[in-house]
Enzyme design. Structure first.
Site, mmCIF file in Angstrom:
data_model
loop_
_atom_site.group_PDB
_atom_site.id
_atom_site.type_symbol
_atom_site.label_atom_id
_atom_site.label_comp_id
_atom_site.label_asym_id
_atom_site.label_seq_id
_atom_site.Cartn_x
_atom_site.Cartn_y
_atom_site.Cartn_z
ATOM 1 N N SER A 102 0.661 -1.075 0.106
ATOM 2 C CA SER A 102 0.230 -0.065 0.038
ATOM 3 C C SER A 102 0.796 1.441 -0.197
ATOM 4 O O SER A 102 0.865 2.093 1.005
ATOM 5 C CB SER A 102 -0.844 -0.051 1.398
ATOM 6 O OG SER A 102 -1.802 -1.258 1.152
ATOM 7 N N ARG B 128 7.892 5.978 -4.186
ATOM 8 C CA ARG B 128 8.291 6.632 -2.996
ATOM 9 C C ARG B 128 7.418 6.045 -1.682
ATOM 10 O O ARG B 128 6.425 5.496 -1.843
ATOM 11 C CB ARG B 128 8.089 8.190 -3.111
ATOM 12 C CG ARG B 128 6.370 8.721 -2.958
ATOM 13 C CD ARG B 128 6.196 10.243 -2.925
ATOM 14 N NE ARG B 128 6.240 10.730 -4.299
ATOM 15 C CZ ARG B 128 5.061 10.817 -5.155
ATOM 16 N NH1 ARG B 128 3.982 10.683 -4.432
ATOM 17 N NH2 ARG B 128 5.134 11.392 -6.224
ATOM 18 N N ASP C 211 -3.898 -1.576 -1.579
ATOM 19 C CA ASP C 211 -5.016 -1.880 -0.904
ATOM 20 C C ASP C 211 -6.092 -1.264 -1.190
ATOM 21 O O ASP C 211 -7.351 -1.955 -0.990
ATOM 22 C CB ASP C 211 -4.613 -1.389 0.747
ATOM 23 C CG ASP C 211 -4.409 -0.075 1.061
ATOM 24 O OD1 ASP C 211 -4.231 0.799 -0.083
ATOM 25 O OD2 ASP C 211 -4.127 0.491 2.070
HETATM 26 C C1 BGC Z 1 -0.265 5.262 0.388
HETATM 27 C C2 BGC Z 1 -1.389 4.538 -0.703
HETATM 28 C C3 BGC Z 1 -2.413 3.608 0.242
HETATM 29 C C4 BGC Z 1 -2.858 4.431 1.415
HETATM 30 C C5 BGC Z 1 -3.871 3.797 2.505
HETATM 31 C C6 BGC Z 1 -0.872 5.916 1.316
HETATM 32 O O1 BGC Z 1 -0.027 6.490 2.286
HETATM 33 O O2 BGC Z 1 0.450 6.088 -0.430
HETATM 34 O O3 BGC Z 1 -0.733 3.670 -1.539
HETATM 35 O O4 BGC Z 1 -3.356 3.194 -0.626
HETATM 36 O O5 BGC Z 1 -1.709 5.064 2.097
HETATM 37 O O6 BGC Z 1 -3.164 2.506 3.017
#
Ligand code: BGC
Length: 471
Positions: free
Chosen positions: A144, A159, A197
């Protein structure tokens, strides 16, 4: 509350107000930013990444099979085994492992992935899933963080977010790294799909949803937890940046992981209080994910803490305590990131006499003795911070509904938004405030359809299994 403290708190509360004009102009900017992101490479700071997820349709609920899922979301790693029953239901076995803080930063990718693989090994043993050593188990990997995905099972980390900072992983393919460390343990597990996610949440809610019963189509999957983000299904003709990439040219649609945490990194419309600036400056990804830093669980407590420190430095609270302690405040109040959003959720609804429950909470969490009037100030600020977060959360949902509504022009079912994450699930009043702000934005402009929020519990694990099922 004494006059000066009250005036200062009122002023801060005002800075956190969200009005109709802001909601509407931010929704318009979001729509524009989606379009820019769909036309440009995913790594820029000025627009949202809008990452193609290489999932080309939503599940029907009829999918079957048993799959593994590994889910690295933030503070925890979950390993699941998911049996899809083919009738909108599933059976889930899962174990959750806390990620040691020293593996999140100042460490290496090798160490992190070795840790994850050891947990997969432990899970297989615990659940006796490794009966036939020759049979390869398929795993979907929910990762995620923003990844530049180039195939269902390929993606390079753009990143880190949410407090992770392992420099050697940036730019590398996270499936390759995870697979290599799984192979070192001879687990005979093949990572066949990589999913964010939110993509998982979208797929899992679409799988569970039976439109003939709910009279709704699932149009967005989103997370409001430690971080925030959302995914939806778009028409390939709306995604110019797919040209030149390796995708099946016969498909008509593609799931997009928006990475909306990075909406308005240039702060054209988002409120930017001095507390937001302090919090952003103390993160590893300063200048990025500024929308997330106003909304998600990781940041709400820290915004409150820095606001309290500001009131203290202006001589308006904790003055007697400071004197009694011979010129210091308790160590924990001064330490960033200690105040969890779950604490704010209790402060928010405290209606005990003189806010005594909040007194206990502040004492337990921050070792901070408080007076009644200080607690009134804390509750007022908590309310302002969470309420801004909930209202801002309506913006991406409304903008995406606006963007996809013509795809459903001939279908009069309602729209449902699959959500997961501690904040949307547990924070008192959060869902109601999102819905109220969506009504203000009115993305369906008078159509009869309704927008519903549906909690998709464990969505990311089940969604990863669904991704593995199409691999
Ligand atoms: C991430 C996402 C993720 C979200 C929720 C963010 O900080 O960049 O990829 O889906 O958090 O978990």
């Amino acid at each position: 509350m004494n006059k000066d403290l009250k005036a200062a708190v009122d002023k801060i509360v005002e800075l956190f107000q969200v009005d109709e004009k802001l909601l509407k102009s931010a929704t318009n900017l979001f729509t524009e930013s989606m379009k820019t992101g769909l036309s440009n490479a995913s790594g820029g700071r000025e627009y949202m990444p809008m990452i193609p997820a290489f999932v080309t349709e939503l599940p029907t609920g009829k999918e079957t099979g048993t799959f593994l899922a590994g889910d690295l979301g933030g503070t925890n790693f979950r390993v699941c085994s998911v049996k899809l029953n083919g009738d909108h239901t599933f059976e889930l076995k899962q174990s959750k492992y806390k990620i040691p803080v020293d593996l999140m930063e100042n460490s290496t990718g090798d160490k992190l992935f070795a840790h994850l693989s050891s947990k997969v090994e432990a899970f297989l043993k615990e659940n006796e899933l490794r009966k036939d050593a020759n049979e390869t188990l398929k795993m979907g990997f929910t990762f995620s963080f923003p990844v530049d995905q180039t195939a269902l099972n390929k993606g390079k980390l753009i990143r880190w977010t949410k407090g992770y900072d392992l420099k050697d992983v940036v730019g590398k393919d996270v499936v390759e790294l995870f697979q290599a460390s799984v192979d070192k343990l001879n687990l005979n597990v093949s990572i066949v799909a990589l999913a964010n996610d939110t993509v998982g949440t979208l797929l899992s809610r679409a799988f569970s949803n039976d439109p003939s019963k709910t009279n709704s189509n699932t149009v967005v999957g989103c997370i409001f937890g430690t971080g925030t983000n959302g995914a939806y299904l778009d028409k390939v003709s709306n995604i110019p940046k797919l040209k030149g990439t390796d995708y099946n040219k016969n498909v008509k649609s593609m799931v997009i992981n928006t990475e909306w945490g990075s909406f308005d990194n240039t702060l054209q419309v988002l409120p930017n209080t001095k507390y937001d600036k302090i919090v952003d400056a103390s993160t590893a990804n300063t200048g990025y994910h500024l929308f997330e830093k106003r909304i998600s669980g990781m940041f709400l407590g820290e915004i409150l803490r820095v606001a309290l420190i500001d009131l203290f430095e202006r001589g308006l609270i904790f003055q007697d305590l400071f004197k009694e302690r011979g010129g210091s405040l308790p160590h924990r109040v001064q330490q960033p990131w200690l105040l969890d959003a779950s604490v704010l959720s209790y402060l928010e609804i405290d209606d005990s006499t003189e806010l005594r429950m909040s007194a206990l909470l502040m004492q337990n969490e921050l070792r901070l003795p408080t007076t009644h009037e200080e607690r009134l100030a804390i509750q007022g600020l908590t309310h302002a911070i969470s309420s801004r977060a909930a209202q801002l959360s309506a913006i991406p949902i409304a903008a995406i509904v606006k963007h996809v509504k013509e795809q459903y022009a001939d279908d009069d079912r309602d729209f449902e938004i699959g959500c997961d994450g501690s904040v949307v699930e547990f924070y008192p009043g959060f869902q109601a405030q999102i819905l109220k702000a969506i009504k203000v934005i009115d993305p369906l402009e008078g159509e009869k359809k309704q927008i519903h929020l549906k909690i998709a519990k464990d969505g990311s694990g089940v969604g990863a299994a669904l991704c593995a099922s199409v691999a």
